[in-house]
Design an enzyme around this catalytic site. Structure first.
Site, PDB file in Angstrom:
ATOM      1  N   SER A 116      -6.775   2.501  14.199  1.00 52.70           N
ATOM      2  CA  SER A 116      -7.718   3.080  13.240  1.00 52.70           C
ATOM      3  C   SER A 116      -9.124   2.544  13.453  1.00 52.70           C
ATOM      4  O   SER A 116      -9.314   1.417  13.929  1.00 52.70           O
ATOM      5  CB  SER A 116      -7.241   2.712  11.833  1.00 52.70           C
ATOM      6  OG  SER A 116      -8.260   2.940  10.889  1.00 52.70           O
ATOM      7  N   ALA A 117     -10.101   3.332  13.016  1.00 54.17           N
ATOM      8  CA  ALA A 117     -11.489   2.854  12.984  1.00 54.17           C
ATOM      9  C   ALA A 117     -11.629   1.664  12.039  1.00 54.17           C
ATOM     10  O   ALA A 117     -12.642   0.956  12.093  1.00 54.17           O
ATOM     11  CB  ALA A 117     -12.408   3.985  12.541  1.00 54.17           C
ATOM     12  N   TYR A 147      -5.270  -3.930   6.295  1.00 53.51           N
ATOM     13  CA  TYR A 147      -4.878  -2.740   7.058  1.00 53.51           C
ATOM     14  C   TYR A 147      -5.473  -2.784   8.476  1.00 53.51           C
ATOM     15  O   TYR A 147      -4.782  -2.549   9.472  1.00 53.51           O
ATOM     16  CB  TYR A 147      -5.367  -1.509   6.297  1.00 53.51           C
ATOM     17  CG  TYR A 147      -5.165  -0.186   6.985  1.00 53.51           C
ATOM     18  CD1 TYR A 147      -3.906   0.390   7.088  1.00 53.51           C
ATOM     19  CD2 TYR A 147      -6.257   0.513   7.517  1.00 53.51           C
ATOM     20  CE1 TYR A 147      -3.740   1.620   7.715  1.00 53.51           C
ATOM     21  CE2 TYR A 147      -6.095   1.736   8.137  1.00 53.51           C
ATOM     22  CZ  TYR A 147      -4.827   2.286   8.234  1.00 53.51           C
ATOM     23  OH  TYR A 147      -4.663   3.499   8.844  1.00 53.51           O
ATOM     24  N   LYS A 151      -3.691  -3.447  12.298  1.00 56.05           N
ATOM     25  CA  LYS A 151      -3.899  -2.504  13.411  1.00 56.05           C
ATOM     26  C   LYS A 151      -4.350  -3.269  14.663  1.00 56.05           C
ATOM     27  O   LYS A 151      -3.889  -3.009  15.767  1.00 56.05           O
ATOM     28  CB  LYS A 151      -4.954  -1.456  13.043  1.00 56.05           C
ATOM     29  CG  LYS A 151      -4.532  -0.476  11.947  1.00 56.05           C
ATOM     30  CD  LYS A 151      -3.524   0.513  12.455  1.00 56.05           C
ATOM     31  CE  LYS A 151      -3.206   1.620  11.481  1.00 56.05           C
ATOM     32  NZ  LYS A 151      -1.937   2.299  11.798  1.00 56.05           N
ATOM     33  N   ASN A 176     -10.937   9.044  10.470  1.00 56.73           N
ATOM     34  CA  ASN A 176     -10.851   9.988   9.335  1.00 56.73           C
ATOM     35  C   ASN A 176     -10.336  11.378   9.722  1.00 56.73           C
ATOM     36  O   ASN A 176     -11.122  12.328   9.838  1.00 56.73           O
ATOM     37  CB  ASN A 176     -12.213  10.134   8.647  1.00 56.73           C
ATOM     38  CG  ASN A 176     -12.670   8.833   8.056  1.00 56.73           C
ATOM     39  OD1 ASN A 176     -11.938   8.162   7.327  1.00 56.73           O
ATOM     40  ND2 ASN A 176     -13.877   8.427   8.410  1.00 56.73           N
ATOM     41  N   LYS A 190      -7.001  10.736   0.999  1.00 54.27           N
ATOM     42  CA  LYS A 190      -8.272  10.251   1.533  1.00 54.27           C
ATOM     43  C   LYS A 190      -9.407  11.147   1.049  1.00 54.27           C
ATOM     44  O   LYS A 190      -9.174  12.185   0.436  1.00 54.27           O
ATOM     45  CB  LYS A 190      -8.182  10.215   3.056  1.00 54.27           C
ATOM     46  CG  LYS A 190      -7.003   9.362   3.501  1.00 54.27           C
ATOM     47  CD  LYS A 190      -6.942   9.203   4.978  1.00 54.27           C
ATOM     48  CE  LYS A 190      -7.170   7.757   5.320  1.00 54.27           C
ATOM     49  NZ  LYS A 190      -7.576   7.568   6.695  1.00 54.27           N
ATOM     50  N   ALA A 191     -10.644  10.733   1.385  1.00 52.72           N
ATOM     51  CA  ALA A 191     -11.828  11.362   0.788  1.00 52.72           C
ATOM     52  C   ALA A 191     -11.878  12.901   0.942  1.00 52.72           C
ATOM     53  O   ALA A 191     -12.126  13.595  -0.049  1.00 52.72           O
ATOM     54  CB  ALA A 191     -13.090  10.726   1.349  1.00 52.72           C
ATOM     55  N   LYS A 198     -10.816  17.773  -6.261  1.00 55.71           N
ATOM     56  CA  LYS A 198     -11.731  17.707  -7.404  1.00 55.71           C
ATOM     57  C   LYS A 198     -12.506  19.013  -7.551  1.00 55.71           C
ATOM     58  O   LYS A 198     -12.723  19.506  -8.657  1.00 55.71           O
ATOM     59  CB  LYS A 198     -12.721  16.537  -7.212  1.00 55.71           C
ATOM     60  CG  LYS A 198     -12.062  15.165  -7.369  1.00 55.71           C
ATOM     61  CD  LYS A 198     -13.062  14.048  -7.074  1.00 55.71           C
ATOM     62  CE  LYS A 198     -12.364  12.698  -7.056  1.00 55.71           C
ATOM     63  NZ  LYS A 198     -13.303  11.585  -6.837  1.00 55.71           N
TER      64      LYS A 198
HETATM   65  P1  NAD Z   1       0.781   9.399   6.279  1.00 56.99           P
HETATM   66  O1  NAD Z   1       0.870   8.393   5.165  1.00 56.99           O
HETATM   67  O2  NAD Z   1       0.732  10.831   5.908  1.00 56.99           O
HETATM   68  O3  NAD Z   1       1.958   9.173   7.316  1.00 56.99           O
HETATM   69  C1  NAD Z   1       2.572   7.927   7.535  1.00 56.99           C
HETATM   70  C2  NAD Z   1       4.059   8.130   7.380  1.00 56.99           C
HETATM   71  O4  NAD Z   1       4.724   6.884   7.632  1.00 56.99           O
HETATM   72  C3  NAD Z   1       4.450   8.560   5.961  1.00 56.99           C
HETATM   73  O5  NAD Z   1       5.159   9.785   5.980  1.00 56.99           O
HETATM   74  C4  NAD Z   1       5.329   7.426   5.482  1.00 56.99           C
HETATM   75  O6  NAD Z   1       6.405   7.837   4.646  1.00 56.99           O
HETATM   76  C5  NAD Z   1       5.841   6.847   6.780  1.00 56.99           C
HETATM   77  N1  NAD Z   1       6.356   5.494   6.570  1.00 56.99           N
HETATM   78  C6  NAD Z   1       5.860   4.529   5.752  1.00 56.99           C
HETATM   79  N2  NAD Z   1       6.658   3.462   5.744  1.00 56.99           N
HETATM   80  C7  NAD Z   1       7.692   3.744   6.586  1.00 56.99           C
HETATM   81  C8  NAD Z   1       8.852   3.018   6.988  1.00 56.99           C
HETATM   82  N3  NAD Z   1       9.090   1.792   6.492  1.00 56.99           N
HETATM   83  N4  NAD Z   1       9.706   3.591   7.851  1.00 56.99           N
HETATM   84  C9  NAD Z   1       9.471   4.851   8.332  1.00 56.99           C
HETATM   85  N5  NAD Z   1       8.392   5.581   7.980  1.00 56.99           N
HETATM   86  C10 NAD Z   1       7.511   5.033   7.114  1.00 56.99           C
HETATM   87  O7  NAD Z   1      -0.511   8.973   7.124  1.00 56.99           O
HETATM   88  P2  NAD Z   1      -1.226   9.724   8.322  1.00 56.99           P
HETATM   89  O8  NAD Z   1      -2.598  10.061   7.864  1.00 56.99           O
HETATM   90  O9  NAD Z   1      -0.354  10.798   8.863  1.00 56.99           O
HETATM   91  O10 NAD Z   1      -1.357   8.538   9.376  1.00 56.99           O
HETATM   92  C11 NAD Z   1      -0.523   8.412  10.515  1.00 56.99           C
HETATM   93  C12 NAD Z   1      -0.941   7.183  11.299  1.00 56.99           C
HETATM   94  O11 NAD Z   1      -2.319   7.275  11.666  1.00 56.99           O
HETATM   95  C13 NAD Z   1      -0.813   5.870  10.514  1.00 56.99           C
HETATM   96  O12 NAD Z   1      -0.398   4.849  11.373  1.00 56.99           O
HETATM   97  C14 NAD Z   1      -2.225   5.611  10.050  1.00 56.99           C
HETATM   98  O13 NAD Z   1      -2.447   4.237   9.803  1.00 56.99           O
HETATM   99  C15 NAD Z   1      -3.020   6.131  11.221  1.00 56.99           C
HETATM  100  N6  NAD Z   1      -4.389   6.518  10.858  1.00 56.99           N
HETATM  101  C16 NAD Z   1      -4.621   7.620  10.113  1.00 56.99           C
HETATM  102  C17 NAD Z   1      -5.930   7.982   9.789  1.00 56.99           C
HETATM  103  C18 NAD Z   1      -6.247   9.208   9.002  1.00 56.99           C
HETATM  104  O14 NAD Z   1      -7.425   9.506   8.825  1.00 56.99           O
HETATM  105  N7  NAD Z   1      -5.279   9.970   8.496  1.00 56.99           N
HETATM  106  C19 NAD Z   1      -6.998   7.177  10.219  1.00 56.99           C
HETATM  107  C20 NAD Z   1      -6.723   6.048  10.966  1.00 56.99           C
HETATM  108  C21 NAD Z   1      -5.413   5.731  11.299  1.00 56.99           C
END
Ligand code: NAD
Length: 330
Positions: A116-117, A147, A151, A176, A190-191, A198
């Protein structure tokens, strides 16, 4: 025979979209999560409910798999990330350390880790007009939240497993990611999703006052989900082994994002600035390396991405109001 891939977090936002994309590309896809996808049926050939904080579940998930896309994480927007440090660090370290070790035990060849960023140091993100972040800016390290620290340490783990055991690791730093069929209410959104909710509420209830955390001048760049899954796949297929940004490099303020969504919804809004977690003051992605390595960069405009996302969220809010569930009215 189709390559067998595992997507962890396949019940979540990026994971469910990625699983559908990989199916279209001809892969055999196993998905693992602690929950089913909320907004559509899973596209996976084999979807398993497994808690990846447990070793035996990690072994089951990675058995017979050639490539892993590791997306599972306990995560959410700024409100969640800034208030659950212990839980996030513990759960995500358990998930990531054991998923990678089990992949190594089971002979997985390629492994993409979703970073992540949020790994970037807070001291480089104190101005709204921030200098875009290059990959090497991650060190010296000082992420804002647990967090980001988790990472960063899992990035290190991936690098060491590649050097020590020969597993081909790839590391992507998302900036994001947003789009339809992701969490849009409940505290983990998220935002962009929160803004759409909203404004959809404002449109459907007639109360056009929108709450914004802080002065709304904090800046971010946002990347649409279709570009994200394309970029993930390109990186996995590339031979690039270092961390790589994946995001847009167009920065907007949260106030501008609000005005954009209001324009899409066709309403005028009044912004009410309230105290709330804002994260770093400014953040943008430097895409120089992304362009050089993948010979590509995200293409879908913020306006088009937000339009698609807003239309989907407005429909969710409409249904919620229709069924009388009060939580939409927020
Ligand atoms: P999300 O929360 O929709 O997806 C993450 C999934 O992981 C969820 O469905 C959750 O149930 C599952 N999970 C949590 N705990 C678990 C466990 N113990 N065992 C199995 N599964 C589990 O989030 P996302 O936005 O789809 O993000 C996916 C990845 O990308 C994550 O690693 C997140 O940190 C990273 N990320 C996302 C963003 C973003 O903007 N969405 C930005 C930076 C990094």
């Amino acid at each position: 025979m189709a390559t067998k891939v595992l997507v962890t977090g396949a019940g979540g936002f990026i994971g469910s979209h990625l699983a559908a994309f990989l199916k279209q590309q001809g892969y055999w896809v196993r998905g693992v999560d602690i929950k089913e996808p909320e907004f559509a049926r899973s596209a996976c050939d084999d979807f398993r409910l497994l808690d990846l904080r447990r070793w035996e579940n990690c072994l089951e998930a990675t058995r017979g798999i050639e490539e892993v896309y590791a997306l599972a994480a306990d995560m959410g927007g700024m409100g969640f990330i800034s208030a659950h440090h212990s839980q996030i660090l513990y759960n995500n370290a358990m998930i990531n350390f054991q998923t990678l070790e089990s992949a190594h035990s089971n002979g997985v060849k390629r492994y993409l880790y979703s970073s992540s960023a949020c790994v970037y140091p807070e001291f480089k993100q104190t101005e709204t007009n921030v200098v875009p972040l290059r990959e090497e800016d991650a060190y010296p390290a000082q992420p804002q939240d647990a967090y980001g620290w988790e990472k960063l340490i899992t990035e290190r783990l991936c690098t060491h497993y590649r050097e020590d055991y020969g597993i081909e690791t790839r590391i992507v730093r998302f900036h994001n990611i947003f789009g339809p069929k992701g969490t849009w209410e409940g505290g983990r959104e998220k935002a962009p999703a929160a803004m759409c909710r909203k404004i959809a509420n404002a449109k459907l209830t007639g109360n056009h006052e929108i709450e914004i955390w802080g002065d709304g001048e904090q800046t971010r760049s946002f990347c649409y989900i279709d570009d994200c899954v394309l970029g993930i796949h390109k990186l996995m297929r590339s031979d690039y082994q270092e961390p790589l940004n994946l995001g847009q490099d167009r920065m907007v303020t949260i106030n501008e994002l609000a005005d954009m969504v209001a324009g899409i919804a066709g309403i005028s809004i009044t912004k009410k600035h309230v105290v709330g977690p804002q994260g770093v003051r400014g953040r943008n992605s430097d895409n120089t390396r992304l362009r050089a390595i993948l010979r590509w960069e995200p293409e879908i405009s913020l306006e088009e991405g937000m339009r698609r996302t807003y239309l989907w969220i407005e429909e969710q809010v409409r249904q919620q109001i229709g069924t009388g569930r009060a939580s939409a009215i927020a």
